[in-house]
Design an enzyme around this catalytic site. Sequence first.
Site, PDB file in Angstrom:
ATOM      1  N   ASN A  62       0.835  -1.194   0.000  1.00  0.00           N
ATOM      2  CA  ASN A  62       0.000   0.000   0.000  1.00  0.00           C
ATOM      3  C   ASN A  62       0.874   1.250   0.000  1.00  0.00           C
ATOM      4  OD1 ASN A  62       0.463  -0.913   2.774  1.00  0.00           O
ATOM      5  ND2 ASN A  62      -0.998   0.617   3.468  1.00  0.00           N
ATOM      6  N   GLU A  64       0.243   5.199   0.696  1.00  0.00           N
ATOM      7  CA  GLU A  64      -0.678   6.240   1.160  1.00  0.00           C
ATOM      8  C   GLU A  64      -0.258   7.608   0.646  1.00  0.00           C
ATOM      9  OE1 GLU A  64      -2.190   4.106   5.263  1.00  0.00           O
ATOM     10  OE2 GLU A  64      -0.921   5.864   5.432  1.00  0.00           O
ATOM     11  N   CYS A  73      -4.041   0.599  -2.705  1.00  0.00           N
ATOM     12  CA  CYS A  73      -3.880  -0.634  -1.933  1.00  0.00           C
ATOM     13  C   CYS A  73      -2.816  -1.536  -2.546  1.00  0.00           C
ATOM     14  CB  CYS A  73      -5.199  -1.390  -1.890  1.00  0.00           C
ATOM     15  SG  CYS A  73      -6.556  -0.509  -1.104  1.00  0.00           S
ATOM     16  N   GLU A  75      -2.868  -4.734  -3.185  1.00  0.00           N
ATOM     17  CA  GLU A  75      -3.364  -5.674  -4.182  1.00  0.00           C
ATOM     18  C   GLU A  75      -3.431  -5.033  -5.560  1.00  0.00           C
ATOM     19  OE1 GLU A  75      -4.521  -4.900  -1.171  1.00  0.00           O
ATOM     20  OE2 GLU A  75      -5.913  -6.421  -0.435  1.00  0.00           O
ATOM     21  N   CYS A 112     -10.101  -5.186   0.190  1.00  0.00           N
ATOM     22  CA  CYS A 112     -11.238  -4.262   0.232  1.00  0.00           C
ATOM     23  C   CYS A 112     -12.105  -4.455  -1.022  1.00  0.00           C
ATOM     24  CB  CYS A 112     -10.745  -2.818   0.328  1.00  0.00           C
ATOM     25  SG  CYS A 112     -10.047  -2.162  -1.211  1.00  0.00           S
ATOM     26  N   CYS A 115     -10.423  -3.469  -4.369  1.00  0.00           N
ATOM     27  CA  CYS A 115      -9.431  -4.462  -4.791  1.00  0.00           C
ATOM     28  C   CYS A 115     -10.113  -5.727  -5.299  1.00  0.00           C
ATOM     29  CB  CYS A 115      -8.469  -4.787  -3.654  1.00  0.00           C
ATOM     30  SG  CYS A 115      -7.312  -3.438  -3.334  1.00  0.00           S
TER      31      CYS A 115
END
Length: 163
Positions: A62, A64, A73, A75, A112, A115
């Site tokens: 990830n 940010e 993210c 993934e 999530c 993803c």
Amino acid sequence: MKKLTLTADITVYPDIESLPDAMGDLMRGAVTAREKAYAPYSKFKVGAALLLEDGSVVYGNNQENAAFPSGLCAERVAVFHAGATHPGKTIKALAITAASELRAVTEAIAPCGGCRQALAEYEYRQNSPIAVYFMGDRSEVYLAASVKELLPLVFTKDDLLNK
């Protein structure tokens, strides 16, 4: 009116050492990727490792950003990187692991919704399942044999077509 019941089949392994060798190695690669994540705001680091059909492994973590919607993210970093650098290669498996600097992550952390949708697009496009292994930093390892197990009512390009 009718009722629709959806179920998912998830296999649970007690730990990384219980995984088949190749998948244990993939998860350990995800742990290494997780350690390199950029998560100064949430303190929640996620690592991902994709196994491609030719044995190549692509990593993501990830990333940010102070403008929160601008982050990405692990993934999606991995799957988009695979799509950009290994176009047309089938994704066989994905390993995901999450850890927090604030607490122990004792439950498996699934992808999530965004993803799941991105992964479903790749699974649909390649017309073969992507096995998804996921865990916390101190948890069991869950296995969904296909993204469809995690997103059973998937939205695909077929939904855009007038069929």
